[in-house]
Design an enzyme around this catalytic site. Structure first.
Site, PDB file in Angstrom:
ATOM      1  N   TYR A  53      40.181 -16.191 -32.036  1.00  0.00           N
ATOM      2  CA  TYR A  53      41.484 -15.656 -31.659  1.00  0.00           C
ATOM      3  C   TYR A  53      42.493 -15.749 -32.803  1.00  0.00           C
ATOM      4  CZ  TYR A  53      39.797 -15.803 -26.806  1.00  0.00           C
ATOM      5  OH  TYR A  53      39.090 -15.622 -25.643  1.00  0.00           O
ATOM      6  N   SER A 217      40.747 -11.611 -17.782  1.00  0.00           N
ATOM      7  CA  SER A 217      41.259 -10.255 -17.550  1.00  0.00           C
ATOM      8  C   SER A 217      41.430  -9.936 -16.066  1.00  0.00           C
ATOM      9  CB  SER A 217      40.340  -9.214 -18.200  1.00  0.00           C
ATOM     10  OG  SER A 217      40.995  -7.970 -18.319  1.00  0.00           O
ATOM     11  N   GLY A 222      46.317  -5.694 -18.052  1.00  0.00           N
ATOM     12  CA  GLY A 222      47.664  -5.282 -17.674  1.00  0.00           C
ATOM     13  C   GLY A 222      47.715  -4.030 -16.824  1.00  0.00           C
ATOM     14  N   GLY A 226      50.585  -2.177 -12.933  1.00  0.00           N
ATOM     15  CA  GLY A 226      51.196  -0.884 -12.647  1.00  0.00           C
ATOM     16  C   GLY A 226      51.964  -0.298 -13.808  1.00  0.00           C
ATOM     17  N   LYS A 227      51.992  -1.001 -14.940  1.00  0.00           N
ATOM     18  CA  LYS A 227      52.826  -0.544 -16.060  1.00  0.00           C
ATOM     19  C   LYS A 227      52.341   0.760 -16.683  1.00  0.00           C
ATOM     20  CE  LYS A 227      52.226  -4.276 -18.522  1.00  0.00           C
ATOM     21  NZ  LYS A 227      52.370  -5.232 -19.656  1.00  0.00           N
TER      22      LYS A 227
END
Length: 322
Positions: A53, A217, A222, A226-227
């Site tokens: 990461y 996840s 994301g 709803g974005k």
């Protein structure tokens, strides 16, 4: 926050864990510290990272430089006593070489990387060490034996695997039994309302085998917030900040229709889409913890609240029908 035993281990992990894939990538060390602070204050005790990461994930070829681990280690140094309150997990096996792609789970690589991870994290042991990906080029017995030996050496308390399918997990469990290795205690795989069909079989195997399941996840990168509905692309979204390819798989007509239905279920239930996504995953038998990849402190509160929800059977039935 409520906790559950992670598989056959003695680790009691919170139902929400903090995923740190974006630390040092598009989240600064200052903002990462704030997220870590609020997570601990909110009762979250599981912090999950990896030697992979960091900003190198967005290079070609992608590689890990341990930035996330370094940030967490620095945070421990700034907060004496915090390490004893945290169940610290990391992963090994993804590419860490900036000039060539050579992910491996060989004995040599694992033994080198565990020492590097411990140094970056400024700790003398990990509570959980996970094989990040299945390695087709290294004998599975070599990988598992090495991880088991790290338990005996005291460098890790337990080990697990990540991104294994049902066949791979079955093979691993057979080797552990045949060689009488220290037990595997966890499986970390993707699991959300849109991808649940992909991991249902391996989840059932883990549940039967007393292996804890860490779901990453849960928000489908994301998408389940709803974005991205109706083709929206917020400037501060993950799709706009380095993960267009990983999110793109959800950008199709079928999933768009499912997300629209999912929004209606959330609206009718009077809870946010984010909370419903987490609560829906946590309601699935066999799932121990849902990992939150928070990029803002405010996102932590939504996830923590979701862990306290007891969804009505009618809502659970609607989720299953998506």
């Amino acid at each position: 926050m409520n906790t559950q035993k992670l598989g056959s281990s003695s680790l009691n992990v919170t139902r929400i864990g903090l995923g740190t894939m974006a630390f040092g990538r598009w989240i600064s060390e200052e903002d990462s510290d704030a997220i870590l602070d609020h997570s601990l204050e909110s009762g979250i005790n599981l912090i999950d990272t990896a030697d992979y990461y960091g900003p190198g994930q967005d290079e070609k070829p992608p590689y890990g430089d341990g930035s996330s681990e370094t940030i967490i280690g620095n945070w421990f140094k700034k907060h004496p006593g915090a390490r004893s309150k945290v169940i610290l997990a990391s992963k090994v096996g993804s590419n860490t070489n900036p000039v060539m792609s050579n992910p491996t789970l060989s004995r040599q690589h694992i033994t080198q990387q565990i020492d590097a991870s411990l140094e970056r994290l400024q700790t003398d042991h990990l509570d959980l060490y996970q094989a990040h990906l299945f390695d087709n080029n290294t004998p599975l017995a070599e990988t598992l034996t090495t991880l088991s030996e790290l338990v005996d050496a005291g460098k890790i308390r337990y080990y697990g695997v990540s991104n294994y399918n049902e066949e791979q997990l079955t093979r691993a469990l057979e080797i552990i039994k045949e060689r009488r290795l220290n037990p595997m205690v966890s499986l970390q795989n993707r699991y959300n309302i849109l991808s649940d069909h992909d991991d249902a079989d391996v989840l059932h195997l883990a549940q039967r085998s007393q292996i804890g399941f860490l779901a990453y996840s849960p928000l489908a990168r994301g998408v389940l917030t709803g974005k991205y509905l109706n083709g929206a692309m917020p400037a501060d979204s993950r799709a706009a900040h380095g993960e267009p390819l990983l999110i793109k798989e959800y950008f199709n007509d079928e999933d768009s229709k499912r997300v629209t239905k999912f929004k209606k279920i959330a609206d009718d239930a009077g809870i946010s889409m984010t909370q419903l996504a987490f609560a829906g995953v946590l309601a699935i038998p066999g799932i121990t913890t849902a990992l939150l990849g928070a990029s803002k402190v405010s996102y932590i509160d939504d996830a923590v609240h979701a862990a306290e929800l007891n969804l009505p059977q009618a809502v659970l039935s609607q989720l299953k029908s998506l």
